[in-house]
Design an enzyme around this catalytic site. Structure first.
Site, short mmCIF file in Angstrom:
data_model
loop_
_atom_site.label_atom_id
_atom_site.label_comp_id
_atom_site.label_asym_id
_atom_site.label_seq_id
_atom_site.Cartn_x
_atom_site.Cartn_y
_atom_site.Cartn_z
N GLY A 8 0.90 -1.28 0.00
CA GLY A 8 0.07 0.03 0.00
C GLY A 8 0.82 1.19 0.14
N CYS A 12 -0.78 4.17 5.22
CA CYS A 12 -1.94 3.55 5.21
C CYS A 12 -2.32 2.59 6.29
CB CYS A 12 -2.06 3.13 3.63
SG CYS A 12 -1.08 1.71 3.24
N GLY A 13 -1.57 2.01 6.96
CA GLY A 13 -1.53 1.05 7.93
C GLY A 13 -1.14 -0.43 7.78
N SER A 15 2.05 -1.62 8.40
CA SER A 15 2.61 -2.14 9.39
C SER A 15 1.82 -2.66 10.55
CB SER A 15 3.71 -1.13 9.91
OG SER A 15 4.62 -1.00 8.99
N HIS A 52 8.02 2.13 18.14
CA HIS A 52 7.41 1.02 17.25
C HIS A 52 7.81 -0.14 18.23
CE1 HIS A 52 5.70 2.39 13.51
NE2 HIS A 52 6.13 3.33 13.57
N ARG A 53 9.10 -0.30 18.57
CA ARG A 53 9.63 -1.22 19.29
C ARG A 53 8.77 -1.40 20.78
NH1 ARG A 53 16.28 -0.89 19.19
NH2 ARG A 53 16.11 -2.06 16.85
N LEU A 54 8.50 -0.46 21.28
CA LEU A 54 7.83 -0.43 22.57
C LEU A 54 6.47 -0.84 22.32
CD1 LEU A 54 8.85 2.92 24.48
CD2 LEU A 54 9.35 0.67 24.92
#
Length: 176
Positions: A8, A12-13, A15, A52-54
């Protein structure tokens, strides 16, 4: 679900959807095809990576490597690769963005084939995230056109070896 390619546009979502496909599975290897984030050179990017990692489950392992095919061959369990666009950027960094097109294309097409073979051979569930770059304006720069062409070829090669392709549009998943 065994092998899925999630594609995408920007933000756009992709991940979030990809992570959701593997939630609940233990020992996920999260492969990020780039260099470790360096807060001294790009504080905003380093902060984004840290957030992101958290947000990931504690038992997920982050693997930062440019050699994604090797990481896939080493991983035996559920694996998420985010993202192929970053991987392609690193491939062009390695061969040189100003390398004449036929030479760059030949080198990277070998790496695309190797990556697709590693995805096909992966024994566990695998989710690959990639970008769609061919829906916009054709770049005025040769490097931009080369990137779009090679990422398109990578997406096609990966699409050929996965069980499902999901297109993300405005946070919604459309199975292809």
């Amino acid at each position: 679900m065994n092998r899925v390619l999630v594609t995408g546009g920007v933000r756009c979502g992709k991940s979030s959807h990809a992570e959701g496909l593997l939630r609940g599975l233990e020992g996920v290897a999260y492969v990020t095809p780039g260099y470790p984030a360096d807060p001294t050179t790009d504080a905003e990017w380093a902060a984004r990576v840290a957030r992101h990692r958290l947000a990931r489950p504690a038992d997920w392992t982050t693997v930062e490597t440019v050699d994604v095919a090797a990481a896939l061959r080493e991983a035996s369990g559920p694996t998420l690769v985010d993202c192929v666009g970053t991987w392609m950027t690193r491939q062009l960094d390695a061969v040189g963005w100003d390398t004449p097109r036929p030479e760059a294309t030949a080198l990277i097409e070998e790496r695309i084939a190797d990556l697709a073979a590693a995805v096909a051979a992966h024994p566990g569930p695998i989710v690959m995230v990639t970008n769609e770059v061919g829906w916009g304006v054709v770049s005025e720069h040769a490097s931009g056109r080369l990137f779009a062409d090679l990422l398109g070829r990578a997406n096609q090669a990966l699409g050929a070896v996965v069980d499902d392709v999901v297109l993300m549009v405005a946070g919604r998943a459309v199975r292809l």
